[in-house]
Enzyme design. Structure first.
Site, mmCIF file in Angstrom:
data_model
loop_
_atom_site.group_PDB
_atom_site.id
_atom_site.type_symbol
_atom_site.label_atom_id
_atom_site.label_comp_id
_atom_site.label_asym_id
_atom_site.label_seq_id
_atom_site.Cartn_x
_atom_site.Cartn_y
_atom_site.Cartn_z
ATOM 1 N N SER A 50 -31.033 -12.770 -65.276
ATOM 2 C CA SER A 50 -31.465 -12.209 -64.214
ATOM 3 C C SER A 50 -31.467 -10.273 -63.772
ATOM 4 O O SER A 50 -33.658 -10.049 -63.898
ATOM 5 C CB SER A 50 -31.390 -12.542 -62.518
ATOM 6 O OG SER A 50 -30.158 -11.924 -62.237
ATOM 7 N N CYS A 80 -30.606 -20.751 -61.209
ATOM 8 C CA CYS A 80 -29.938 -20.432 -62.049
ATOM 9 C C CYS A 80 -30.974 -18.673 -62.031
ATOM 10 O O CYS A 80 -31.450 -18.363 -60.596
ATOM 11 C CB CYS A 80 -29.516 -20.419 -63.106
ATOM 12 S SG CYS A 80 -27.864 -19.728 -63.288
ATOM 13 N N HIS A 172 -28.500 -26.408 -63.617
ATOM 14 C CA HIS A 172 -29.454 -26.637 -64.741
ATOM 15 C C HIS A 172 -29.564 -27.473 -64.768
ATOM 16 O O HIS A 172 -28.948 -27.806 -65.550
ATOM 17 C CB HIS A 172 -29.204 -25.829 -65.779
ATOM 18 C CG HIS A 172 -29.104 -24.303 -65.745
ATOM 19 N ND1 HIS A 172 -29.403 -23.061 -66.060
ATOM 20 C CD2 HIS A 172 -27.756 -23.542 -65.324
ATOM 21 C CE1 HIS A 172 -29.513 -21.919 -66.273
ATOM 22 N NE2 HIS A 172 -28.385 -22.334 -65.442
ATOM 23 N N GLU A 174 -32.402 -28.908 -66.504
ATOM 24 C CA GLU A 174 -33.331 -28.621 -67.845
ATOM 25 C C GLU A 174 -31.730 -28.831 -68.602
ATOM 26 O O GLU A 174 -32.549 -28.904 -70.155
ATOM 27 C CB GLU A 174 -33.722 -27.494 -68.104
ATOM 28 C CG GLU A 174 -32.914 -26.363 -68.167
ATOM 29 C CD GLU A 174 -33.318 -25.234 -67.290
ATOM 30 O OE1 GLU A 174 -32.651 -25.865 -66.182
ATOM 31 O OE2 GLU A 174 -31.945 -24.072 -67.265
HETATM 32 N N1 GLN Z 1 -25.296 -14.836 -63.825
HETATM 33 C C1 GLN Z 1 -27.103 -14.982 -64.094
HETATM 34 C C2 GLN Z 1 -27.342 -13.625 -63.684
HETATM 35 O O1 GLN Z 1 -26.568 -13.011 -63.258
HETATM 36 C C3 GLN Z 1 -27.393 -16.285 -63.989
HETATM 37 C C4 GLN Z 1 -26.708 -17.118 -65.158
HETATM 38 C C5 GLN Z 1 -27.749 -18.454 -65.423
HETATM 39 O O2 GLN Z 1 -28.978 -18.045 -65.016
HETATM 40 N N2 GLN Z 1 -26.769 -19.640 -66.249
HETATM 41 O O3 GLN Z 1 -28.458 -13.530 -63.450
#
Ligand code: GLN
Length: 191
Positions: A50, A80, A172, A174
């Site tokens: 992110s 996520c 997820h 997907e």
């Molecule tokens: N840990 C990731 C984050 O903080 C997110 C992980 C994921 O999208 N599978 O952005």
């Protein structure tokens, strides 16, 4: 007019979302530029990192126009990292956010990559059949506003939520073959 769903393709597992949407027979567009937003009826923000995704969104100038559109009712679904980006607040971390979904999240709250796991959860609005939820360094929702509806929980934590035109999951879908959440999002877009 046929609907077209965009998948933000700046970073992360956007190809898997495109495949899911292909499975349910909806037209897709990989979104990379602000002007792409005018060509779609809804947007999926994938999993990934992110912090990186947020920075790229700022760099390509897509963050502000997207926030405006979401505030006007444009449907979005974040998985996520996508959920983190939609959130209003990330606990003890400062990073670019869209800040449109009234939740606070804690990143990587379910452990590291090697501690990724899959679990069957119940999603009432999707019927009896359990949903296989894949958690990969997933965020945990630690606070949520009163207008945020919890659609599924895992061990007492909300893991699939909706606030009006905004849908978000810490897992997820997907990465499974179960298209029900994507179809649910499609129905949000149709409305
Ligand atoms: N840990 C990731 C984050 O903080 C997110 C992980 C994921 O999208 N599978 O952005």
């Amino acid at each position: 007019m046929r609907l077209r769903i965009g998948v933000l393709g700046l970073q992360g597992d956007f190809r898997e979302h495109v495949e899911m949407l292909n499975l349910i027979g909806v037209e897709t567009l990989v979104v990379k530029l602000p002007e792409d937003l005018n060509l779609i009826d809804g947007l999926i923000i994938p999993g990934g990192e992110s912090t990186t995704m947020g920075r790229i969104m700022e760099n390509v100038g897509i963050k502000e126009p997207l926030v405006e559109k979401i505030k006007e009712g444009f449907p979005v679904y974040g998985t996520c990292a996508g959920m983190i980006l939609l959130s209003k607040k990330v606990s003890d971390y400062n990073q670019p956010l869209l800040g449109v979904l009234d939740i606070e999240v804690e990143r990587n709250a379910y452990g590291r990559q090697v501690e990724s796991f899959e679990v069957d959860i119940k999603i009432e609005s999707l019927g009896e059949k359990p949903f296989r939820a894949v958690f990969i360094r997933a965020p945990r929702i630690i606070n949520l506003g009163e207008n945020v509806k919890v659609l599924a929980e895992y061990k007492g934590d909300p893991v699939l939520v909706r606030e009006g035109n905004i849908l978000a999951s810490s897992f997820h879908p997907e990465l499974t073959k179960d298209t029900r959440i994507h179809e649910y999002f499609l129905r949000m877009v149709e409305k």
